[in-house]
Design a protein around this motif. Sequence first.
Motif, mmCIF file in Angstrom:
data_model
loop_
_atom_site.group_PDB
_atom_site.id
_atom_site.type_symbol
_atom_site.label_atom_id
_atom_site.label_comp_id
_atom_site.label_asym_id
_atom_site.label_seq_id
_atom_site.Cartn_x
_atom_site.Cartn_y
_atom_site.Cartn_z
ATOM 1 N N THR A 101 -22.404 23.576 41.682
ATOM 2 C CA THR A 101 -21.393 24.453 41.687
ATOM 3 C C THR A 101 -21.576 25.598 40.393
ATOM 4 N N ILE A 102 -21.503 26.701 40.858
ATOM 5 C CA ILE A 102 -21.492 27.976 39.931
ATOM 6 C C ILE A 102 -20.060 28.300 39.569
ATOM 7 N N THR A 103 -19.590 28.401 38.150
ATOM 8 C CA THR A 103 -18.512 28.944 37.937
ATOM 9 C C THR A 103 -18.321 30.044 37.070
ATOM 10 N N ASN A 104 -17.514 31.006 37.636
ATOM 11 C CA ASN A 104 -17.561 32.379 36.750
ATOM 12 C C ASN A 104 -16.387 32.092 35.475
ATOM 13 N N GLY A 105 -16.565 31.446 34.322
ATOM 14 C CA GLY A 105 -15.552 31.380 33.348
ATOM 15 C C GLY A 105 -15.459 32.791 32.557
ATOM 16 N N THR A 106 -16.206 33.802 33.182
ATOM 17 C CA THR A 106 -16.052 35.113 32.160
ATOM 18 C C THR A 106 -14.823 35.852 32.664
ATOM 19 N N THR A 107 -14.685 37.070 32.059
ATOM 20 C CA THR A 107 -13.692 37.832 32.463
ATOM 21 C C THR A 107 -14.042 39.022 33.149
ATOM 22 N N SER A 108 -15.239 38.920 33.766
ATOM 23 C CA SER A 108 -15.738 40.007 34.598
ATOM 24 C C SER A 108 -16.363 39.358 35.754
ATOM 25 N N THR A 109 -16.461 40.371 37.089
ATOM 26 C CA THR A 109 -16.914 39.763 38.133
ATOM 27 C C THR A 109 -18.192 39.594 37.931
ATOM 28 N N ILE A 110 -19.018 38.488 38.650
ATOM 29 C CA ILE A 110 -20.493 38.200 38.661
ATOM 30 C C ILE A 110 -20.790 39.049 39.903
ATOM 31 N N ASN A 111 -21.864 39.862 40.093
ATOM 32 C CA ASN A 111 -22.290 40.413 41.180
ATOM 33 C C ASN A 111 -23.899 40.038 41.366
ATOM 34 N N GLY A 112 -24.016 38.709 42.150
ATOM 35 C CA GLY A 112 -25.266 38.166 41.992
ATOM 36 C C GLY A 112 -25.495 37.000 41.388
ATOM 37 N N TRP A 113 -26.106 35.707 41.789
ATOM 38 C CA TRP A 113 -26.217 34.675 41.018
ATOM 39 C C TRP A 113 -27.814 34.313 41.198
ATOM 40 N N LYS A 114 -28.456 33.578 40.312
ATOM 41 C CA LYS A 114 -29.811 32.966 40.393
ATOM 42 C C LYS A 114 -29.653 31.739 39.637
ATOM 43 N N VAL A 115 -29.790 30.704 40.348
ATOM 44 C CA VAL A 115 -29.982 29.393 39.429
ATOM 45 C C VAL A 115 -31.474 28.804 39.496
ATOM 46 N N GLU A 116 -32.245 28.600 38.359
ATOM 47 C CA GLU A 116 -33.563 28.025 38.492
ATOM 48 C C GLU A 116 -33.350 26.624 37.713
ATOM 49 N N THR A 151 -20.724 37.436 44.949
ATOM 50 C CA THR A 151 -19.654 38.169 44.272
ATOM 51 C C THR A 151 -18.690 37.000 43.778
ATOM 52 N N LEU A 152 -18.493 36.688 42.464
ATOM 53 C CA LEU A 152 -17.705 35.722 41.936
ATOM 54 C C LEU A 152 -16.713 36.479 41.036
ATOM 55 N N ALA A 153 -15.402 36.490 41.386
ATOM 56 C CA ALA A 153 -14.158 36.898 40.579
ATOM 57 C C ALA A 153 -14.403 35.943 39.304
ATOM 58 N N PRO A 154 -13.647 36.520 38.237
ATOM 59 C CA PRO A 154 -13.358 35.420 37.150
ATOM 60 C C PRO A 154 -12.688 34.377 37.576
ATOM 61 N N GLY A 155 -12.908 33.272 37.064
ATOM 62 C CA GLY A 155 -12.367 32.149 37.405
ATOM 63 C C GLY A 155 -12.953 31.262 38.695
ATOM 64 N N ALA A 156 -13.615 32.238 39.757
ATOM 65 C CA ALA A 156 -13.840 31.637 40.928
ATOM 66 C C ALA A 156 -15.400 30.919 40.874
ATOM 67 N N SER A 157 -15.335 29.972 41.906
ATOM 68 C CA SER A 157 -16.743 29.022 41.992
ATOM 69 C C SER A 157 -17.148 29.178 43.490
ATOM 70 N N VAL A 158 -18.589 29.066 43.323
ATOM 71 C CA VAL A 158 -19.413 28.661 44.568
ATOM 72 C C VAL A 158 -20.295 27.498 44.560
ATOM 73 N N THR A 159 -20.478 26.840 45.643
ATOM 74 C CA THR A 159 -21.271 25.550 45.722
ATOM 75 C C THR A 159 -22.550 25.975 46.742
ATOM 76 N N PHE A 160 -23.817 25.419 46.241
ATOM 77 C CA PHE A 160 -24.790 25.227 47.398
ATOM 78 C C PHE A 160 -25.373 23.996 46.899
ATOM 79 N N GLY A 161 -26.232 23.707 48.166
ATOM 80 C CA GLY A 161 -26.700 22.250 48.000
ATOM 81 C C GLY A 161 -28.184 22.192 48.729
ATOM 82 N N PHE A 162 -28.753 20.977 48.481
ATOM 83 C CA PHE A 162 -30.005 20.594 48.828
ATOM 84 C C PHE A 162 -30.114 19.121 48.968
ATOM 85 N N LEU A 163 -31.330 18.978 49.902
ATOM 86 C CA LEU A 163 -31.555 17.392 50.209
ATOM 87 C C LEU A 163 -33.001 17.361 49.593
ATOM 88 N N GLY A 164 -33.380 16.267 48.517
ATOM 89 C CA GLY A 164 -34.555 16.225 48.069
ATOM 90 C C GLY A 164 -35.055 14.761 48.255
#
Length: 165
Positions: A50-65, A99-112
Amino acid sequence: MRRAFRLLTLLALVLPAATVLNPAAAHAAPATAAFAKTADWGSGFEGRYTITNGTTSTINGWKVEFDLPAGHSIGSHWDASRAQSGQHYTFTNVSWNGTLAPGASVTFGFLGSPGGAAAVPQNCKLNGAPCDGGPGDDTTPPSVPGNVRSTGTTSTSISLAWNAS
């Protein structure tokens, strides 16, 4: 002499308060990516970030490694695009969830596979920063304001000014 004493007394009261008035404004909350293993059946597991934007700015694009331990792999995934190099996995947003507005969250998942206690991602980075929002944050208090001066005084008031810290 008396006016100078009053000025120094007032500065001694005002300057410490000026450096403490709004410490939160200087340090906005970070963006984070939190992992949760939502199921484990021994031969496999389901993981979600779960990616959460705790900043005060909009996030335009995310990458989790992250890295999976040797012998573990990811078979399928959803709500993200995936790339892999050895045990290193990179997930990026898809067209509709980047695109994640301040305070917004998004989730992605996988099977391993396989499952078990060792089936946990390591070395996680969100847009190049630690996923927990930790050690990359600036925790240094601001410096003391400079060039403190009185810009005008009367018998009933005094005006103070200083340069930013």
